[in-house]
Structures are given as structure tokens and as C-alpha cells.
Design an enzyme around this catalytic site. Structure first.
Site, mmCIF file in Angstrom:
data_model
loop_
_atom_site.group_PDB
_atom_site.id
_atom_site.type_symbol
_atom_site.label_atom_id
_atom_site.label_comp_id
_atom_site.label_asym_id
_atom_site.label_seq_id
_atom_site.Cartn_x
_atom_site.Cartn_y
_atom_site.Cartn_z
ATOM 1 N N PRO A 141 1.018 -0.957 0.109
ATOM 2 C CA PRO A 141 -0.060 -0.208 -0.108
ATOM 3 C C PRO A 141 0.688 1.535 0.092
ATOM 4 O O PRO A 141 1.877 1.476 0.816
ATOM 5 C CB PRO A 141 -0.884 0.181 0.889
ATOM 6 C CG PRO A 141 -0.763 -1.580 1.116
ATOM 7 C CD PRO A 141 0.286 -1.951 1.216
ATOM 8 N N CYS A 142 0.865 2.315 -0.646
ATOM 9 C CA CYS A 142 0.547 3.182 -0.717
ATOM 10 C C CYS A 142 1.248 4.506 -0.346
ATOM 11 O O CYS A 142 1.323 5.540 -0.057
ATOM 12 C CB CYS A 142 1.051 4.009 -2.284
ATOM 13 S SG CYS A 142 -0.724 4.493 -2.960
#
EC number: 2.1.1.37
Length: 332
Positions: free
Chosen positions: A83-84
Site C-alpha cells: 500500500p502506498c
């Protein structure tokens, strides 16, 4: 050397990276993804196109990391897009203090499976100086496992994808393989939005399609998939919407169909401009037209917008594959 290279994919999403690596020559033994719509997309395409992906798990990566992974101890590549939000400029950039940070979980999986190579992608914000210590911590931990690492900022437009989409990719390789790896060269010029989408825009007979193609004469801004927490599908924040408007696209929402024969001419004002469909967005993201997305417009578009473009994954994957093969050949 094995006849084929194998991989597992973490946080697989709608399969952008997985598809690219498949096209590069990796056979996926496992893909794991927590979102139901994305998992259904993976299952659907695996069946429709006989991709041969052995197992698709709908589940939490944290739980997966706790399980016995000895079945994957002979894997060639662990890849994924963790996840960014912890590193994105659109968020608070809390990094390791963000509960969504799954880099430590990915490292646990890597330690348990001991692959020959690692490929993890994220947003450009991860290369900012505020995360220098965090990246060093990752490098040091991988080095303790026997890997050498390299980070690279790659822009999708340099690989034929018609949008601005910079992404940071971490490649780690066993020390005997690392000398054979090099980052891919930019080798394919991206088409403009008009060139990329003309046939789709014109498919329902819009009489102004050729005029539109001439005005949509640049590549697109970065597509934004967004979060389930934020409204319906659109093409990003105010700045991005303005960039889409300069390409004569209404970026305020997504369309269900291409413009029909009697749609307005190419005029100023976003209400007079065509909407992108999910298929158009997928093409801008570098997905082939045969790749299907499960779900209605909103969940389908979010899958598209959150993906790594397959051509980028393919280009990097080919370099990893070549390094593995070269190291094996030179050790015999």
C-alpha cells in the site's frame, strides 16, 4: 536451471504487475489480494485466458505472513505493490508509523520464502529524503538475508503508456545474481491520449472524433484510483481535472459508453467534453483490451487506477528474468 521461473504476488490488486510479470515469463504460483472485486478480476482473467496461475487467495497479507510458507521455498521472485498511502503526498506521509505500511510484512514473507529476486513498487514519495532512514532499514534487512538492492524511479510514459505515472521500484537480488541486473532502458514512445483512444472514442459514431483526436495531443496525467472512503469514480483532484480538460476530457466523472453520433462538438467547458469509460482508462493504464475488470463502474475504475501498468512490470520483470538466467548459466 528450471524450465520456467516462478513467482508469488503480494497485494496483487487487479493484476497490473502480475500480468506484466506473466508476459515477462514468470509463472505465478500464488497471488494474494484482500479486495473482493480485485480477486474476482484475477480469477476471471485467469480462467478466461488460461493464464495458469495456480492459486488466488482473497485474504489479509498480515495473516498470510504468519502461515507456513515452506511450499514456496523454491520460488524465483516475490513481487508486489504494498500500500502506498503511508508514503503518498496525497496523505500524511506517516511511513512506518502508518498502520497500512506493509513493507515489514513483505520482508517477513521474503525471509520465509528466500526467493532469488524481489520486486516491490510504490509511490515516488518513498524516495524523498524524509524516508532515507526507512529505505536504509529495508536495504539493511534485505542485506542480512543475502540480497543486494537497488531503487529506481520509473515513469510509465517511457514504456509506451500514455500517461504520466512515476513509480518507485525496489529490486533485490541474491548477491550472485545482482551483477547481472540492469534497469530497463526507455524503449517505447508513448502515444498521445488522442492516438491511444481514438478508436474507442469514435466507436459509437461520434462525428467530431477526429477533431477531438487532434486536440487530445498530449499524454494523460496520472490516473488516480482513490479509496473506497472517497465518493464515486473521477479522474483525480482539481489539478488533474484541469489537465484532463486541457485534453478535452471531462474528468469529473466516468462514462458508461463512448460519445454517440450526436454528442456536442469539441468546445470549451468540461460539460461539452467526452467522458472516459473504464475501458478507455484501462488502455491509458497500459492494460490490453482483452483484460476484463469485475464489478460495476466505480469498483472497476478503482482497480484500474490503482494498478501498476503492465508494460512497466513486464520491462522490469524481463531484466530480473535475464539476470537470474545469466547468473545460473555462468555458475554451471
Amino acid at each position: 536451471m528450471k524450465s520456467e521461473l516462478t513467482s508469488i504476488e503480494l497485494c496483487a490488486g487487479a493484476g497490473g504487475q502480475a500480468l506484466g510479470l506473466h508476459l515477462a515469463g514468470f509463472k505465478h504460483r500464488l497471488l494474494i489480494e484482500i479486495e473482493n472485486y480485485a480477486c474476482n478480476t484475477l480469477r476471471m482473467n485467469n480462467k478466461l485466458h488460461a493464464l495458469g496461475w495456480e492459486e488466488i487467495i482473497e485474504g489479509d497479507l498480515l495473516e498470510f505472513a504468519k502461515s507456513d510458507l515452506s511450499n514456496y521455498s523454491n520460488i524465483d521472485l516475490v513481487a508486489g505493490g504494498v500500500p502506498c498511502p503511508p508514503f503518498s503526498k496525497a496523505g500524511k506521509q506517516l511511513g512506518q508509523d502508518d498502520e497500512r505500511d506493509l513493507f515489514p510484512t513483505a520482508l517477513k514473507i521474503i525471509k520465509k520464502t528466500s526467493p532469488k529476486a524481489i520486486m516491490l513498487e510504490n509511490v515516488p514519495g518513498l524516495l524523498e529524503s524524509k524516508f532515507d532512514d526507512y529505505r536504509k532499514k529495508i536495504d539493511d534487512e534485505l542485506r542480512s538475508m543475502g540480497y543486494l538492492t537497488t531503487w529506481q524511479l520509473i515513469n510509465a510514459k517511457d514504456f509506451g503508456v500514455p500517461q504520466l505515472r512515476p513509480r518507485v521500484i525496489l529490486v533485490g537480488l541474491r548477491k550472485n545474481i545482482f551483477p547481472y541486473f540492469s534497469w530497463p532502458d526507455s524503449y517505447l514512445e508513448a502515444p498521445t491520449v488522442g492516438e491511444a483512444l481514438y478508436d474507442l472514442i469514435a466507436s459509437d459514431g461520434w462525428v467530431h472524433a477526429e477533431q477531438w483526436r487532434e486536440k487530445a495531443n498530449r499524454i494523460a496525467p496520472t490516473l488516480v484510483g482513490g479509496s473506497k472512503k472517497h465518493g464515486g469514480p473521477d479522474l483525480g483532484p482539481t489539478r488533474a481535472k484541469k489537465q484532463w480538460q486541457e485534453l478535452h476530457i471531462n474528468g469529473h466523472r466516468l462514462g458508461d459508453n463512448p460519445p454517440d453520433k450526436f454528442f456536442a462538438g469539441v468546445k470549451e467547458g468540461f460539460d461539452n467534453m467526452p467522458l472516459l469509460t473504464v475501458r478507455m482508462a484501462a488502455r491509458i493504464q497500459g492494460f490490453p483490451d482483452w483484460w476484463e475488470f469485475y464489478g460495476r463502474k466505480t469498483p472497476a475504475y478503482r482497480q484500474v487506477g490503482n494498478a501498476l501498468p503492465p508494460p512497466v512490470a513486464k520491462a522490469v520483470g524481463e531484466q530480473i528474468k535475464n539476470a537470474i538466467i545469466s547468473a545460473s548459466a555462468n555458475s554451471e
